[in-house]
Design a protein around this motif. Sequence first.
Motif, PDB file in Angstrom:
ATOM      1  N   GLY A   1       0.813  -1.209   0.000  1.00  0.00           N
ATOM      2  CA  GLY A   1       0.000   0.000   0.000  1.00  0.00           C
ATOM      3  C   GLY A   1       0.841   1.251   0.000  1.00  0.00           C
ATOM      4  N   VAL A   2       0.252   2.329   0.505  1.00  0.00           N
ATOM      5  CA  VAL A   2       0.911   3.634   0.563  1.00  0.00           C
ATOM      6  C   VAL A   2       0.788   4.189   1.980  1.00  0.00           C
ATOM      7  N   THR A   3       1.852   4.818   2.447  1.00  0.00           N
ATOM      8  CA  THR A   3       1.847   5.496   3.748  1.00  0.00           C
ATOM      9  C   THR A   3       2.102   6.979   3.543  1.00  0.00           C
ATOM     10  N   SER A   4       1.234   7.817   4.090  1.00  0.00           N
ATOM     11  CA  SER A   4       1.557   9.249   4.145  1.00  0.00           C
ATOM     12  C   SER A   4       2.248   9.483   5.487  1.00  0.00           C
ATOM     13  N   MET A   5       3.374  10.192   5.435  1.00  0.00           N
ATOM     14  CA  MET A   5       4.179  10.335   6.644  1.00  0.00           C
ATOM     15  C   MET A   5       4.816  11.719   6.715  1.00  0.00           C
ATOM     16  N   LEU A   6       5.039  12.162   7.941  1.00  0.00           N
ATOM     17  CA  LEU A   6       5.787  13.398   8.166  1.00  0.00           C
ATOM     18  C   LEU A   6       7.273  13.092   8.035  1.00  0.00           C
TER      19      LEU A   6
ATOM     20  N   ASP B   1       7.117  10.110  11.439  1.00  0.00           N
ATOM     21  CA  ASP B   1       5.835   9.655  11.981  1.00  0.00           C
ATOM     22  C   ASP B   1       4.830   9.424  10.855  1.00  0.00           C
ATOM     23  N   MET B   2       4.075   8.341  10.964  1.00  0.00           N
ATOM     24  CA  MET B   2       3.088   7.958   9.960  1.00  0.00           C
ATOM     25  C   MET B   2       1.766   8.678  10.215  1.00  0.00           C
ATOM     26  N   LEU B   3       1.065   9.010   9.128  1.00  0.00           N
ATOM     27  CA  LEU B   3      -0.201   9.732   9.236  1.00  0.00           C
ATOM     28  C   LEU B   3      -1.392   8.865   8.842  1.00  0.00           C
ATOM     29  N   GLU B   4      -1.399   8.390   7.593  1.00  0.00           N
ATOM     30  CA  GLU B   4      -2.514   7.573   7.113  1.00  0.00           C
ATOM     31  C   GLU B   4      -2.004   6.485   6.176  1.00  0.00           C
ATOM     32  N   PHE B   5      -2.866   5.497   5.913  1.00  0.00           N
ATOM     33  CA  PHE B   5      -2.476   4.356   5.081  1.00  0.00           C
ATOM     34  C   PHE B   5      -3.565   4.051   4.051  1.00  0.00           C
TER      35      PHE B   5
ATOM     36  N   LEU C   1      -5.389  14.637  12.458  1.00  0.00           N
ATOM     37  CA  LEU C   1      -4.618  13.393  12.454  1.00  0.00           C
ATOM     38  C   LEU C   1      -3.652  13.337  13.631  1.00  0.00           C
ATOM     39  N   THR C   2      -3.473  12.157  14.173  1.00  0.00           N
ATOM     40  CA  THR C   2      -2.497  11.943  15.247  1.00  0.00           C
ATOM     41  C   THR C   2      -1.324  11.149  14.676  1.00  0.00           C
ATOM     42  N   PRO C   3      -0.148  11.761  14.545  1.00  0.00           N
ATOM     43  CA  PRO C   3       1.014  11.057  13.988  1.00  0.00           C
ATOM     44  C   PRO C   3       1.363   9.812  14.804  1.00  0.00           C
ATOM     45  N   ILE C   4       1.746   8.753  14.115  1.00  0.00           N
ATOM     46  CA  ILE C   4       2.085   7.479  14.749  1.00  0.00           C
ATOM     47  C   ILE C   4       3.581   7.217  14.585  1.00  0.00           C
ATOM     48  N   LYS C   5       4.278   7.044  15.682  1.00  0.00           N
ATOM     49  CA  LYS C   5       5.708   6.760  15.603  1.00  0.00           C
ATOM     50  C   LYS C   5       5.944   5.365  15.026  1.00  0.00           C
TER      51      LYS C   5
END
Length: 304
Positions: A132-137, A146-150, A185-189
């Motif tokens: 898939g795809v990950t949007s990340m900071l 940090d990951m945002l959405e998938f 959105l809450t960034p995920i480490k």
Amino acid sequence: MNIVFMGTPEYATKILKALVEAKFNILAVFTQPDKPVGRKQILTPSSVKVYAEENLPNTPIFQPKTLRDEAVAAQILGLKPDFIVVAAYGKILPKAILDISPCINLHASILPKFRGASPIQSAILAGEKITGVTSMLMNDGLDTGDMLEFAYINCEDKMASELFDELGDMAGELIVKTLVNFKNLTPIKQDNSQSSECKKIQKTDGLFSFNESAQQIYNKFRALTPWPGIYLESGLKILSLDIKKDICAHDKVGEILDIDKDSFTVSCKDGAVRIKTLQEPSKKAVNAKAFINGKHLKIGDKIS
């Protein structure tokens, strides 16, 4: 919402196109310098540059040789972007750019497993069923932010070229969603213990042997076609191939097990593969029938 976009290949172009169609204001486009392509080394612009010239006539296009030049960061700072969107740009962003505004990268895999230059090919080579795809900071590491959405997709039996196309479309949808919902959105480490770094694909990665399992060979074929392709030590390149999981002939590794009108089957360490099109070094591609007839091969022979 004001965006500076940074990207280079077709995958990135699909993301830029999605931003344009969603009516984001593209302040500037950054892409790699034109590169010589082919035997004649014709200077060729990136896919992103071609799209931007045709669809964003009033948007400046920058092609710096390096991003570490202070003038590049000053250019971006002067544009005052709300976000910097990055997709397969080809160079790591220095801290001077990362500090200007949130930098969001569209990484073509589900992080943190496949970080680096070849996430699509690496997922196929590893036999993944879902990618898939990950949007990340972005931060100053290699895909470590940090990951945002998938967004997810099944990748079984798909060629890398198919996935590049599909994931580009998915990434375009995902970046629009991420930017619109960014404040919520809450960034995920990332869990570094679950990560691996995938290197840039080299020509030598295409070398294979029938002493590998049929599944390994099939995964290599899907991941590395069209470039660098898969080839035997003799240089014989396999251009079209299927897997035959229902065949088991461990004592006949490398031997031709079956010949039909448009293919032939070769035994592997585990399973077998059905070959349809081949190409010898410095020769034209031929179908299986022409290859078998030209080499006077029969069942029990080895092709190389």
